[in-house]
Write an enzyme that holds these catalytic residues in place. Structure first.
Site, mmCIF file in Angstrom:
data_model
loop_
_atom_site.group_PDB
_atom_site.id
_atom_site.type_symbol
_atom_site.label_atom_id
_atom_site.label_comp_id
_atom_site.label_asym_id
_atom_site.label_seq_id
_atom_site.Cartn_x
_atom_site.Cartn_y
_atom_site.Cartn_z
ATOM 1 C CD GLU A 18 -2.659 1.221 2.579
ATOM 2 O OE1 GLU A 18 -3.575 0.046 2.743
ATOM 3 O OE2 GLU A 18 -2.493 1.770 3.671
ATOM 4 C CB THR A 49 -4.330 5.467 1.238
ATOM 5 O OG1 THR A 49 -3.337 6.556 1.294
ATOM 6 C CG2 THR A 49 -3.586 4.145 1.971
ATOM 7 C CG HIS A 94 -7.708 2.646 0.062
ATOM 8 N ND1 HIS A 94 -7.237 2.593 1.362
ATOM 9 C CD2 HIS A 94 -6.938 1.431 -0.495
ATOM 10 C CE1 HIS A 94 -6.277 1.581 1.518
ATOM 11 N NE2 HIS A 94 -6.216 0.944 0.294
ATOM 12 N NE ARG A 124 -15.677 5.196 10.269
ATOM 13 C CZ ARG A 124 -15.737 5.144 11.668
ATOM 14 N NH1 ARG A 124 -16.603 4.799 12.176
ATOM 15 N NH2 ARG A 124 -14.566 5.299 12.082
ATOM 16 C CG ASP A 126 -8.351 7.416 9.713
ATOM 17 O OD1 ASP A 126 -8.422 6.121 9.735
ATOM 18 O OD2 ASP A 126 -7.337 7.868 9.294
ATOM 19 C CE1 TYR A 179 -9.794 -1.890 11.285
ATOM 20 C CE2 TYR A 179 -11.815 -2.756 10.062
ATOM 21 C CZ TYR A 179 -10.858 -1.792 10.248
ATOM 22 O OH TYR A 179 -11.123 -0.626 9.587
ATOM 23 C CG HIS A 183 -13.835 -0.842 13.589
ATOM 24 N ND1 HIS A 183 -14.112 0.201 14.435
ATOM 25 C CD2 HIS A 183 -13.202 -0.428 12.648
ATOM 26 C CE1 HIS A 183 -14.065 1.362 13.691
ATOM 27 N NE2 HIS A 183 -13.651 0.942 12.394
ATOM 28 C CE LYS A 199 -17.116 -4.315 6.266
ATOM 29 N NZ LYS A 199 -15.975 -3.469 6.495
ATOM 30 C CD GLN A 210 -5.270 -1.475 11.127
ATOM 31 O OE1 GLN A 210 -4.193 -1.607 10.258
ATOM 32 N NE2 GLN A 210 -6.079 -0.637 11.102
#
Length: 317
Positions: A18, A49, A94, A124, A126, A179, A183, A199, A210
């Site tokens: 990334e 990102t 993203h 979503r 930050d 996550y 999360h 999702k 993550q």
């Protein structure tokens, strides 16, 4: 090529990473330099990102501090197109909820479709750094699942407004985030998995996790997902520690746990160069165990640094 097809067509663990778009006013050559250092390890795809606006304070002529919103890292769409054109490597920009309304999101997706980019990661984004809460822009989405649904609709030719001409369906492969340690805003792991499954049911083809520093978190997460009926590929995300203050900042920002064994070793280091090397060695050990478990890919969060990732890749791939 779509990421899901890349994963399904491979018989071995793939390498991906990334990138952050350069800060406003900086040069794209820094991004190309990072890719050049990692290209020898045959990245299957590269994530780019997206960033919401940030609030900074300036002082007016009366000496009063006033908040100003600005976007420090614009250019995700353009950077994605430049990388795919220059290197011939598939990119995964993203798409985020924060700071964008649904029409702005649709415009970005249309631009990506025009440019021949067929992959996106729907997240979503930050929370607001000042309030600590996530608040959607008026007319925007509050949750990643709403982004997934919007992209899935575009793939069916369903746009936000009725078009005069015959609508052209897009052809996006949708990835979402998972996550392993849950999360930070989720009340518990079961709830987290429940919404992750939603999702996938809405149209996501794969999950990327993550960062984590103990592979047991990843293996437990995959087991919970499979027991819940989530069958899509789950790609582990890794971030090597590179400076001492990561011991404090990474748990605070990303709500991840760092094993005590690693903490003690980092604390013994006298310089950040030693920390970086320790982080590389720890990530190599993590990576080799994950490859042995036949994970679909290893996804590295570079944070703009390539040398440590290249060292890991050299020892793993």
């Amino acid at each position: 090529m779509k990421v899901i097809d890349i994963l399904n067509n491979s018989k071995k663990t793939l390498f991906s990473f990334e990138l952050l778009p350069p800060l406003k006013g900086h040069n794209i050559e820094t991004i190309f330099s990072t890719i050049d250092k990692l290209k020898p390890y045959n990245p299957a795809y590269i994530n780019i990102t997206y960033h919401r606006e940030e609030v900074v304070y300036t002082t007016n002529s009366n000496g009063v501090k006033i908040p100003v919103k600005l976007r420090r890292r614009p250019g995700t769409v353009g950077l994605s197109a430049a990388i795919q054109q220059k290197y011939g490597i598939d990119v995964v920009p993203h798409i985020i909820c924060g700071g964008f309304d649904a029409h702005e999101t649709e415009d970005a997706l249309i631009d990506l479709d025009f440019l021949g980019i067929n992959n996106i990661l729907a997240v979503r984004g930050d929370a607001d750094k000042i309030t600590g809460r996530f608040e959607a822009k008026p007319g925007g989405h509050s949750y990643a699942i709403d982004l997934v649904k919007q992209v899935a609709n575009l793939n069916k030719g369903i746009y936000l407004e009725k078009l005069m001409e015959e609508p052209k369906p897009t052809n996006f492969c949708i990835g979402v985030a998972g996550y392993p340690e849950k999360h930070p805003e989720s009340p518990n792991c079961d709830s987290d998995i429940h919404y992750l499954k939603k999702k996938v049911e809405a149209g996501a083809s794969y999950i990327v996790t993550q960062m984590f520093f103990d592979n047991r978190h990843y293996f437990r997460f995959v087991k919970r997902c499979r027991e819940a009926g989530i069958k899509v590929p789950i790609i582990p995300g890794l971030k090597p520690i590179s400076v001492k203050h990561h011991l404090n900042i990474l748990p605070k920002v990303f709500d991840v746990h760092i094993p005590q064994e690693l903490v003690l070793e980092v604390e013994k280091c006298k310089t950040n160069a030693e920390v970086t090397q320790l982080g590389v060695e720890w990530a190599i050990a993590q990576s080799k165990e994950l490859v042995k478990a036949n994970v679909p890919a290893l996804h590295f969060y570079t944070m703009g640094k390539a040398d440590n990732i290249a060292q890991i890749a050299k020892n793993v791939f």
